[in-house]
Design an enzyme around this catalytic site. Structure first.
Site, PDB file in Angstrom:
ATOM      1  N   TYR A 197       1.092  -1.098   0.011  1.00  0.00           N
ATOM      2  CA  TYR A 197       0.037   0.064   0.061  1.00  0.00           C
ATOM      3  C   TYR A 197       0.612   1.374  -0.128  1.00  0.00           C
ATOM      4  CZ  TYR A 197      -4.393   2.447   0.748  1.00  0.00           C
ATOM      5  OH  TYR A 197      -5.386   3.459   0.655  1.00  0.00           O
ATOM      6  N   LYS A 202      -0.458  -0.261 -13.871  1.00  0.00           N
ATOM      7  CA  LYS A 202      -1.385  -0.064 -12.609  1.00  0.00           C
ATOM      8  C   LYS A 202      -2.729  -0.447 -12.316  1.00  0.00           C
ATOM      9  CE  LYS A 202      -2.637   2.746  -8.709  1.00  0.00           C
ATOM     10  NZ  LYS A 202      -2.257   1.444  -7.795  1.00  0.00           N
ATOM     11  N   GLU A 257      -4.755   6.377   6.197  1.00  0.00           N
ATOM     12  CA  GLU A 257      -4.773   5.264   5.457  1.00  0.00           C
ATOM     13  C   GLU A 257      -3.882   3.953   5.719  1.00  0.00           C
ATOM     14  OE1 GLU A 257      -4.606   6.015   0.751  1.00  0.00           O
ATOM     15  OE2 GLU A 257      -3.799   7.818   1.910  1.00  0.00           O
TER      16      GLU A 257
HETATM   17  P1  ATP Z   1      -0.253  -1.352  -8.528  1.00  0.00           P
HETATM   18  O1  ATP Z   1      -0.462   0.001  -7.945  1.00  0.00           O
HETATM   19  O2  ATP Z   1       0.895  -1.441  -9.808  1.00  0.00           O
HETATM   20  O3  ATP Z   1      -1.675  -1.831  -9.143  1.00  0.00           O
HETATM   21  P2  ATP Z   1      -0.458  -2.952  -6.331  1.00  0.00           P
HETATM   22  O4  ATP Z   1      -1.782  -3.790  -6.972  1.00  0.00           O
HETATM   23  O5  ATP Z   1       0.422  -3.731  -5.514  1.00  0.00           O
HETATM   24  O6  ATP Z   1       0.434  -2.321  -7.337  1.00  0.00           O
HETATM   25  P3  ATP Z   1      -2.475  -1.005  -5.257  1.00  0.00           P
HETATM   26  O7  ATP Z   1      -3.026  -1.483  -6.260  1.00  0.00           O
HETATM   27  O8  ATP Z   1      -2.174   0.342  -4.862  1.00  0.00           O
HETATM   28  O9  ATP Z   1      -0.955  -1.834  -5.412  1.00  0.00           O
HETATM   29  O10 ATP Z   1      -2.952  -1.800  -3.981  1.00  0.00           O
HETATM   30  C1  ATP Z   1      -2.487  -1.478  -2.748  1.00  0.00           C
HETATM   31  C2  ATP Z   1      -2.248  -2.543  -2.067  1.00  0.00           C
HETATM   32  O11 ATP Z   1      -3.235  -3.581  -1.432  1.00  0.00           O
HETATM   33  C3  ATP Z   1      -1.540  -3.815  -2.792  1.00  0.00           C
HETATM   34  O12 ATP Z   1      -0.052  -3.560  -2.818  1.00  0.00           O
HETATM   35  C4  ATP Z   1      -1.652  -5.104  -1.849  1.00  0.00           C
HETATM   36  O13 ATP Z   1      -0.715  -5.269  -1.163  1.00  0.00           O
HETATM   37  C5  ATP Z   1      -3.035  -4.847  -1.589  1.00  0.00           C
HETATM   38  N1  ATP Z   1      -3.895  -5.416  -2.572  1.00  0.00           N
HETATM   39  C6  ATP Z   1      -4.692  -4.695  -3.622  1.00  0.00           C
HETATM   40  N2  ATP Z   1      -5.517  -5.741  -4.268  1.00  0.00           N
HETATM   41  C7  ATP Z   1      -5.429  -6.793  -3.521  1.00  0.00           C
HETATM   42  C8  ATP Z   1      -6.001  -8.019  -3.819  1.00  0.00           C
HETATM   43  N3  ATP Z   1      -6.851  -8.323  -4.751  1.00  0.00           N
HETATM   44  N4  ATP Z   1      -5.761  -8.956  -3.025  1.00  0.00           N
HETATM   45  C9  ATP Z   1      -4.979  -8.787  -1.971  1.00  0.00           C
HETATM   46  N5  ATP Z   1      -4.316  -7.632  -1.751  1.00  0.00           N
HETATM   47  C10 ATP Z   1      -4.544  -6.530  -2.544  1.00  0.00           C
HETATM   48 MG    MG Z   2      -2.937  -2.853  -8.026  1.00  0.00          MG
END
Ligand code: ATP
Ligand code: MG
Length: 487
Positions: free
Chosen positions: A323, A418, A357
């Site tokens: 996050y 993303k 957050e």
């Molecule tokens: P990106 O920003 O490139 O999509 P990301 O998916 O890792 O990378 P976010 O989309 O910002 O990051 O989501 C924030 C965080 O929430 C993730 O890094 C992850 O730890 C958690 N997260 C997001 N989606 C899921 C999911 N479907 N299942 C489990 N954890 C999730």
């Molecule tokens: Mg993501």
């Protein structure tokens, strides 16, 4: 609950009004401890965590209560030693995910501090009668603040008169005499450093490795989407511990199962998939608002799926997330010129405080401890001070992070665009459709989400209602009937 994965203290309420019942959300062992008992102030603390006694260190006339954690397994004793030498300036040297309360044993002075990013929030009421209450949740101080004094280094909490939130990277000292003083312990860096791209890539990987290393505690699960942010964290955990456990959540509306599985296979992770309904994700809204104590609808939308997923994880375990990487890296501002990207990052980094957050409350009400390595102090400092040209380079967003993990993850993951957690789970679109179905005009959906979030905030934070007793459907009906949202 005893578990190495959970810090000795995850929540507290410290008061000079004598020990009394309090209503902290965190679920773990709870104890009432006396921090000081002489002179003008008697200071009692209700502490929730895996070992509340272990969260307090004393020497001479000082007592330190540490909520959360600092690197190198330094507990409250390490804070105490530093405080003994440096006084309040100790906190400008402390990295970590923590809030701390220092009481001078004679009770003439209380110092409170939160980490660089305020990731463990702290709220304060200092009455004109001279009493002081400090807590990791604002709602437990409701009603005490009517005669609260203004305090430097704090902001008033909306809807809770006299209750003040300590700003991120701030240390506040309150004297029994009424005098108070705030000091900055960390500020968001305004400067940028010219770093060779290869060096930047190596440094980003190295700081993330360090941040993960000090926060790994078993049992631990990395919440994985298959996006670059969480995949990089999972790869780092795997490299550090030789193993990683990952979990991905999807809904009946949308999931990221395939990209997450790809990463999990590549890392040899012990991987779990959780399937749920998007309705059950949206139903978390009263909990999310109660735990973040923030009415910002966008933030709550990001946190809804995480809050839902946390319910599936066993109490007593630690959760690591990816996050927050997008904030210092400008990951959500695709297609901006370098100069505009720099401005947007400056704006985002100046508005995070108070959104909560990263608050541990979202996990600790279920007996979990969460950690977010991208907001570790050294990682945040490194990411923030890199020039925007390293954050988007050759048309690639989060370039420096993607490069840093190019050899640790599948090529498809490294180049994956993303997808926000609120999008990948279908949360945003589902909530919008619910509102459209209630007759809200397309152009008023965001306004409706904001009003609903604020109404829930008034019920569960300012009003003290249990989030489980809030009927989201009824709140939605009331908002739609009251506001001009249909035209
Ligand atoms: P990106 O920003 O490139 O999509 P990301 O998916 O890792 O990378 P976010 O989309 O910002 O990051 O989501 C924030 C965080 O929430 C993730 O890094 C992850 O730890 C958690 N997260 C997001 N989606 C899921 C999911 N479907 N299942 C489990 N954890 C999730
Ligand atoms: Mg993501």
């Amino acid at each position: 609950m005893t578990s190495d994965a959970i810090p000795a203290a995850v929540a507290c309420h410290v008061s000079t009004r004598g020990p009394g019942p309090t209503r902290l959300s965190a679920r773990a062992s709870e104890e009432t401890l006396r921090l000081a008992g002489q002179a003008r102030w008697q200071v009692d603390a209700t502490v929730v965590g895996s070992a509340p006694q272990g969260a307090v260190a004393r020497a001479g006339d000082l007592a330190v209560l540490l909520v959360g954690e600092i690197p190198d397994d330094g507990g409250p004793e390490a804070v105490l030693r530093l405080y003994h030498d440096l006084g309040p300036w100790a906190f400008s040297e402390l990295a970590g995910r923590f809030a701390a309360v220092v009481v001078h044993g004679a009770g003439e002075r209380v110092t409170v501090s939160v980490d660089h990013a305020g990731t463990v929030p702290l709220y304060v009421v200092h009455t004109w009668d001279g009493d002081i209450d400090v807590a990791t949740e604002a709602k437990v101080l409701a009603g005490l603040g009517d005669r609260g004094r203004p305090l430097p280094g704090t902001d008033e909490v909306p809807g809770l008169r006299g209750v003040r939130r300590l700003r991120a990277g701030t240390c506040l000292t309150v004297q029994a005499s009424g005098h108070s003083r705030a000091r900055d312990t960390w500020t968001v860096p305004a400067h940028r450093e010219r770093v060779d791209p290869d060096a930047a890539v190596a440094e980003v990987r190295a700081v993330l490795e360090e941040a993960v290393a000090w926060q790994v505690r078993e049992p631990m699960t990395t919440v994985l989407s298959g996006g670059i942010d969480s995949s990089a964290v999972a790869a780092t955990v795997r490299a550090h511990s030789g193993r990683v456990a990952t979990v991905t959540m999807g809904t009946d509306r949308s999931d990221e199962f395939a990209p997450a599985s790809l990463v999990a296979r590549h890392l040899g992770a012990r991987h779990t998939q959780v399937s749920t309904t998007v309705d059950s994700v949206l139903a978390e809204l009263p909990f999310v608002v109660a735990l973040t104590e923030c009415a910002d609808p966008a933030v709550n939308e990001y946190l809804l799926p995480l809050a839902r997923l946390y319910r599936e994880l066993p109490a007593g375990s630690r959760v690591m997330t990816g996050y927050g990487a997008d904030i210092p890296l400008g990951g959500m501002h695709r297609g901006q010129a370098d100069m505009a990207l720099e401005e947007l990052i400056v704006d985002d980094m100046s508005t995070f405080d108070g959104l909560n957050e990263l608050s541990p409350n979202l996990g600790s009400h279920l007996g979990l401890w969460t950690s977010h390595p991208y907001w570790d102090r050294a990682v945040l400092q490194r990411l923030t001070t890199l020039a925007a040209g390293l954050k988007r380079r050759e048309g690639i967003d989060k370039w420096v992070l993607r490069q840093a993990f190019a050899d640790a993850l599948p090529a498809e993951t490294v180049s994956r665009p993303k997808l926000g957690i609120h999008e990948g789970s279908g949360t945003t679109s589902h909530w919008s459709e619910v509102l459209l179905g209630r007759g809200v005009a397309a152009g008023r959906v965001q306004a409706a989400k904001a009003r609903i979030s604020r109404d829930i905030y008034d019920l569960v934070v300012a009003g003290g209602q249990e989030p489980g007793d809030v009927d989201l459907g009824a709140v939605t009906t009331a908002v739609v009937a009251r506001e001009e949202l249909t035209g």
